[in-house]
Write an enzyme that holds these catalytic residues in place. Structure first.
Site, PDB file in Angstrom:
ATOM      1  CG  ASN A 210       7.547   6.746   3.191  1.00 24.07           C
ATOM      2  OD1 ASN A 210       7.795   7.842   2.711  1.00 24.07           O
ATOM      3  ND2 ASN A 210       6.423   6.497   3.867  1.00 24.07           N
ATOM      4  CB  ALA A 275       0.791  12.082   3.055  1.00 20.49           C
ATOM      5  CE  LYS A 289      19.965   2.884  21.146  1.00 20.05           C
ATOM      6  NZ  LYS A 289      21.367   3.222  21.284  1.00 20.05           N
ATOM      7  CG  ASP A 306      -6.615   3.963   3.459  1.00 16.57           C
ATOM      8  OD1 ASP A 306      -6.816   5.088   2.954  1.00 16.57           O
ATOM      9  OD2 ASP A 306      -5.996   3.063   2.864  1.00 16.57           O
ATOM     10  CB  ILE A 307      -5.775   9.519   5.906  1.00 17.53           C
ATOM     11  CG1 ILE A 307      -4.872   9.171   7.096  1.00 17.53           C
ATOM     12  CG2 ILE A 307      -6.304  10.936   6.008  1.00 17.53           C
ATOM     13  CD1 ILE A 307      -3.562   9.931   7.144  1.00 17.53           C
ATOM     14  CG  PHE A 323      -0.421  11.161  -5.336  1.00 20.29           C
ATOM     15  CD1 PHE A 323      -1.284  12.200  -5.062  1.00 20.29           C
ATOM     16  CD2 PHE A 323       0.625  11.368  -6.233  1.00 20.29           C
ATOM     17  CE1 PHE A 323      -1.116  13.433  -5.669  1.00 20.29           C
ATOM     18  CE2 PHE A 323       0.809  12.597  -6.838  1.00 20.29           C
ATOM     19  CZ  PHE A 323      -0.068  13.637  -6.561  1.00 20.29           C
ATOM     20  CE  LYS A 341      -6.438   3.275  -0.713  1.00 15.53           C
ATOM     21  NZ  LYS A 341      -5.458   3.885   0.190  1.00 15.53           N
TER      22      LYS A 341
HETATM   23  O1  C5P Z   1      -3.411   1.993  -0.633  1.00 20.71           O
HETATM   24  P1  C5P Z   1      -2.289   2.920  -0.898  1.00 20.71           P
HETATM   25  O2  C5P Z   1      -1.516   3.267   0.314  1.00 20.71           O
HETATM   26  O3  C5P Z   1      -1.379   2.503  -1.988  1.00 20.71           O
HETATM   27  O4  C5P Z   1      -3.014   4.252  -1.431  1.00 20.71           O
HETATM   28  C1  C5P Z   1      -2.313   5.432  -1.653  1.00 20.71           C
HETATM   29  C2  C5P Z   1      -3.210   6.610  -1.413  1.00 20.71           C
HETATM   30  O5  C5P Z   1      -3.847   6.479  -0.157  1.00 20.71           O
HETATM   31  C3  C5P Z   1      -2.422   7.901  -1.318  1.00 20.71           C
HETATM   32  O6  C5P Z   1      -3.248   8.941  -1.793  1.00 20.71           O
HETATM   33  C4  C5P Z   1      -2.147   8.030   0.168  1.00 20.71           C
HETATM   34  O7  C5P Z   1      -1.931   9.379   0.523  1.00 20.71           O
HETATM   35  C5  C5P Z   1      -3.418   7.466   0.758  1.00 20.71           C
HETATM   36  N1  C5P Z   1      -3.238   6.790   2.061  1.00 20.71           N
HETATM   37  C6  C5P Z   1      -3.885   7.282   3.188  1.00 20.71           C
HETATM   38  N2  C5P Z   1      -3.781   6.632   4.379  1.00 20.71           N
HETATM   39  C7  C5P Z   1      -3.045   5.511   4.485  1.00 20.71           C
HETATM   40  C8  C5P Z   1      -2.382   5.010   3.366  1.00 20.71           C
HETATM   41  C9  C5P Z   1      -2.511   5.655   2.169  1.00 20.71           C
HETATM   42  O8  C5P Z   1      -4.553   8.308   3.085  1.00 20.71           O
HETATM   43  N3  C5P Z   1      -2.956   4.916   5.656  1.00 20.71           N
END
Ligand code: C5P
Length: 419
Positions: A210, A275, A289, A306-307, A323, A341
């Site tokens: 992105n 991030a 490839k 989802d970190i 964020f 979250k």
């Molecule tokens: O759910 P969404 O991706 O919109 O949430 C954004 C927040 O979640 C940001 O703080 C982003 O850094 C975190 N995030 C994460 N792991 C992911 C996707 C988003 O930590 N796979």
């Protein structure tokens, strides 16, 4: 403390000590500060603008009405907004008198009337001029208005007199300047920041990513470091230099970022997830490839971890800041994420406008926490980051009932952006 990426507007007024300011510019540039020099007319009698231009790598300004191309479009309003701090060194008795009375007959004095940045003066003059009650009254008035004074020192003067009125040496000015950025709001707090995009490989040469530049996350890491934190920055692929003084890990994929976060999260007190993590990745990276053999091609994607959610789920979790980059209904989606979250704070930014947010120098944030909200209006990412860190420090102090009142006071002062 670091002066890296700080915008220093150096005003040089007339005095023999102006030659020392050339050395100061050199030191500031070495410290990776961004320097712009404004000279009064009499200063040019002591040192030529060319000296400062060569050392700062920026054109030197004097008049309000200089041609736009000579000033790189920086008029007094733009300069005043650009500056993180204005330092006038040497500050002559005349410049001190002019500032006391609000004079505005050149670029330096006009800029000082406009700026919201702190203004520091490094006086340099004959000891009799310094001790004259006119000068002393002016100094007292300026101090009451919040102007800072670095020096003067005592000793042998250029005119042969001995007494107070010598300009601080460049290294003393450098230290005084860097102390201004040391807010102490997060002294010894462990802060982890994630930044940048992630890259999810499709085959050996292609990936899904992105437009995140990493600038906001890097600015947050720098601001946290300036606030006294021990900072651990984990970033996806970006074209930015590692900020000074922080522990840094560079990763590629969301899974790499997840692993790097998990490896060190236990000792963190604050986790700021800036991030732009890819939500999905190709189910498998193709070993070779992919050839264009067909008219269409499907790539199956699977969810990434989802970190931030995993961090917020932990027992004994840190203070977690997320964020929300949204193109519509910012408040609704940000509040929803805050709750879903289980975050302590969320910074929403509208990425539908092209000029701010992703891949831009500027940003504006709507920050929410359970029961509260604050707008951080449009500004450079560096300044927004500092205000966000102040806000985080305030909320962190509240939720952890830390008794250190200076933390709260500093945070409040800075979030109000007062001098
Ligand atoms: O759910 P969404 O991706 O919109 O949430 C954004 C927040 O979640 C940001 O703080 C982003 O850094 C975190 N995030 C994460 N792991 C992911 C996707 C988003 O930590 N796979």
């Amino acid at each position: 403390m670091s002066l890296a990426n700080k915008n220093i507007l150096l005003g040089v007024s007339g005095g023999i000590a102006a030659y020392k300011s050339a050395e100061l510019v050199r030191e500031l540039v070495r410290a990776h500060a961004k320097v712009r020099v404004v000279m009064t007319h009499s200063a040019k009698k002591f040192v030529t603008p060319l000296t400062f231009q060569a050392l700062s790598d920026n054109s030197v300004l004097s008049d309000e009405f200089e041609q736009a191309e000579a000033t790189n479009g920086m008029d007094h309003i733009a300069l005043a907004r650009w500056a993180d701090v204005v330092l006038i060194a040497p500050a002559s008795a005349n410049t001190i008198a002019k500032l006391t009375h609000g004079g505005a007959d050149d670029l330096l004095s006009t800029t000082c009337l406009v700026t919201h940045a702190p203004i520091a003066l490094a006086p340099a003059m004959n000891q009799a001029m310094w001790s004259n009650s006119a000068t002393q009254d002016n100094v007292e008035t300026l101090q009451k208005r919040g102007f800072l004074f670095f020096g003067p020192a005592s000793g042998q003067q250029a005119c042969g007199d001995i007494g107070e009125g010598r300009m601080f040496e460049p290294h003393q000015l450098l230290l005084s300047l860097s102390n201004l950025f040391n807010t102490g709001e997060l002294t010894d707090v462990n802060v982890m920041v994630t930044a940048g995009p992630t890259q999810e490989p499709i085959d050996p040469v292609r990936y899904i990513s992105n437009r995140s530049s990493g600038r906001m996350g890097f600015a947050i890491a720098e601001a946290a470091y300036d606030a006294g934190a021990n900072v651990h920055l984990i970033s996806g692929p970006v074209a930015l230099a590692k900020p000074q003084g922080v522990e840094y890990a560079s990763v590629k994929t969301a899974q790499d970022m997840f692993d790097a976060v998990q490896a060190n999260i236990k000792i963190q007190q604050i986790f700021i997830s800036c991030a732009a993590v890819a939500d999905y990745r190709p189910v498998a990276k193709q070993p070779n490839k992919i050839k264009k053999l067909h008219d269409d091609l499907s790539v199956t994607l699977v969810r990434n971890p989802d970190i931030i959610t995993e961090v917020a789920k932990q027992s004994n979790k840190p203070f977690v800041v997320g964020f929300a980059a949204e193109t519509q209904e910012l408040e609704k989606f940000a509040l929803h994420k805050l709750e879903r979250k289980r975050l302590d704070m969320i910074a929403g930014n509208d990425v539908s406008e092209n000029e701010i947010g992703f891949d831009n120098e500027e940003n504006a944030l709507e920050v929410y926490w359970p029961g509260g909200h604050c707008s951080l209006e449009r500004d450079t990412k560096t300044k927004i980051a500092r205000r966000l860190i102040s806000l985080i420090a305030q909320r962190y102090a509240n939720t952890h009932k830390r008794s250190n009142v200076t933390i709260l006071k500093n945070a409040k002062d800075r979030s109000q952006n007062t001098r």
